[in-house]
Motif scaffolding. Structure first.
Motif, PDB file in Angstrom:
ATOM      1  N   GLN A  17       0.813  -1.256  -0.016  1.00 16.85           N
ATOM      2  CA  GLN A  17      -0.061  -0.136   0.129  1.00 16.85           C
ATOM      3  C   GLN A  17       0.875   1.044   0.013  1.00 16.85           C
ATOM      4  O   GLN A  17       0.456   2.479  -0.058  1.00 16.85           O
ATOM      5  CB  GLN A  17      -0.925   0.017   1.183  1.00 16.85           C
ATOM      6  N   THR A  52      -4.574   5.320  11.983  1.00 17.94           N
ATOM      7  CA  THR A  52      -5.445   5.122  10.554  1.00 17.94           C
ATOM      8  C   THR A  52      -5.042   4.242   9.680  1.00 17.94           C
ATOM      9  O   THR A  52      -5.531   3.485   9.197  1.00 17.94           O
ATOM     10  CB  THR A  52      -5.759   6.504   9.972  1.00 17.94           C
ATOM     11  N   GLN A  53      -3.550   4.346   9.402  1.00 18.36           N
ATOM     12  CA  GLN A  53      -2.867   3.384   8.330  1.00 18.36           C
ATOM     13  C   GLN A  53      -2.968   1.953   8.860  1.00 18.36           C
ATOM     14  O   GLN A  53      -3.101   1.040   8.018  1.00 18.36           O
ATOM     15  CB  GLN A  53      -1.511   3.988   8.143  1.00 18.36           C
ATOM     16  N   GLU A  55      -5.011   0.636  10.880  1.00 22.49           N
ATOM     17  CA  GLU A  55      -6.344   0.225  10.780  1.00 22.49           C
ATOM     18  C   GLU A  55      -6.777  -0.250   9.109  1.00 22.49           C
ATOM     19  O   GLU A  55      -7.309  -0.996   9.108  1.00 22.49           O
ATOM     20  CB  GLU A  55      -7.594   1.342  11.103  1.00 22.49           C
ATOM     21  N   ILE A  56      -6.267   0.747   8.395  1.00 20.18           N
ATOM     22  CA  ILE A  56      -6.378   0.200   6.982  1.00 20.18           C
ATOM     23  C   ILE A  56      -5.627  -1.008   6.733  1.00 20.18           C
ATOM     24  O   ILE A  56      -6.321  -2.132   6.018  1.00 20.18           O
ATOM     25  CB  ILE A  56      -5.684   1.469   5.918  1.00 20.18           C
ATOM     26  N   VAL A  75      -8.262   0.766  -1.048  1.00 21.50           N
ATOM     27  CA  VAL A  75      -8.251   2.079  -0.545  1.00 21.50           C
ATOM     28  C   VAL A  75      -8.541   3.144  -1.435  1.00 21.50           C
ATOM     29  O   VAL A  75      -7.582   3.155  -2.118  1.00 21.50           O
ATOM     30  CB  VAL A  75      -7.115   2.318   0.350  1.00 21.50           C
ATOM     31  N   TYR A  78      -8.103   8.347   2.345  1.00 22.04           N
ATOM     32  CA  TYR A  78      -8.479   8.572   3.966  1.00 22.04           C
ATOM     33  C   TYR A  78      -7.960   9.813   4.350  1.00 22.04           C
ATOM     34  O   TYR A  78      -7.165  10.790   3.681  1.00 22.04           O
ATOM     35  CB  TYR A  78      -7.524   7.344   4.889  1.00 22.04           C
ATOM     36  N   VAL A  83     -11.949   6.385   6.457  1.00 25.39           N
ATOM     37  CA  VAL A  83     -11.306   5.842   5.418  1.00 25.39           C
ATOM     38  C   VAL A  83     -12.379   5.642   4.428  1.00 25.39           C
ATOM     39  O   VAL A  83     -13.578   5.130   4.725  1.00 25.39           O
ATOM     40  CB  VAL A  83     -10.643   4.500   5.681  1.00 25.39           C
ATOM     41  N   TYR A  85     -12.997   3.170   1.352  1.00 22.91           N
ATOM     42  CA  TYR A  85     -12.731   2.095   0.520  1.00 22.91           C
ATOM     43  C   TYR A  85     -13.449   1.577  -0.802  1.00 22.91           C
ATOM     44  O   TYR A  85     -14.548   2.103  -0.617  1.00 22.91           O
ATOM     45  CB  TYR A  85     -12.853   0.562   1.503  1.00 22.91           C
ATOM     46  N   LYS A  99     -17.498   4.111   3.084  1.00 21.65           N
ATOM     47  CA  LYS A  99     -16.653   5.156   4.064  1.00 21.65           C
ATOM     48  C   LYS A  99     -16.905   4.511   5.367  1.00 21.65           C
ATOM     49  O   LYS A  99     -17.922   4.160   6.096  1.00 21.65           O
ATOM     50  CB  LYS A  99     -17.290   6.619   3.843  1.00 21.65           C
ATOM     51  N   LEU A 102     -13.467   6.119  11.820  1.00 16.40           N
ATOM     52  CA  LEU A 102     -12.435   5.234  13.007  1.00 16.40           C
ATOM     53  C   LEU A 102     -13.020   5.333  14.176  1.00 16.40           C
ATOM     54  O   LEU A 102     -13.875   6.136  14.886  1.00 16.40           O
ATOM     55  CB  LEU A 102     -11.235   6.343  12.868  1.00 16.40           C
TER      56      LEU A 102
END
Length: 154
Positions: A17, A52-53, A55-56, A75, A78, A83, A85, A99, A102
């Protein structure tokens, strides 16, 4: 079945990613093997990835477990609120923009209200040039909002 497939490797997905440089990926892979530490914990401790990253990556590791009824594919983008997807809505077999807000933000009532309001506003604006809202809900601390997926549109 899909359920028995072990989740894809955290560090591999993070590198694919573009969230970790290749050199860092190799260093971390060695450290994880050596110390037996959870890679998500390690990257957070080292400040190499944001929550956040992380979680992605966790979502992409188990694409059918994030939100029931959807399979996360990639993705789209974000930001501060969550985020977005590209995902497949399984029961209707269609591509949607999914969407998610978080978990840590979803506990904030202001954020929650804003997200719900956004979902309701989009749902009311059914117009050929406006994205259609399909679904809105909560799951395991996530808020999610499924919208029409438009190729090449922001």
């Amino acid at each position: 079945s899909m359920a028995n497939t072990p989740p894809a490797d955290f560090l591999t997905i993070a590198e694919q990613q573009g969230l970790l440089p290749t050199q860092t990926f190799h260093e971390l892979t060695a450290e994880v093997a050596e110390r037996g530490i959870d890679p998500a914990t390690l990257v957070l401790q080292k400040g190499l990835m944001s929550p956040t990253q992380v979680e992605i990556v966790e979502t992409l590791r188990q694409p059918t477990n994030a939100i029931p009824g959807y399979e996360v594919q990639s993705v789209i983008g974000y930001g501060g609120m969550g985020v977005v997807y590209r995902a497949r809505q399984l029961n209707l077999d269609r591509t949607v923009a999914l969407k998610t807000i978080l978990v840590n933000l979803a506990s904030n009532p202001t954020m929650l209200a804003r997200f719900e309001q956004e979902a309701q506003t989009v749902a009311r604006l059914l117009h050929p040039h406006i994205i259609a809202a399909y679904d809105f809900g909560r799951h395991a601390g996530w808020l999610y909002f499924a919208m029409e997926y438009v190729e090449g549109e922001d």
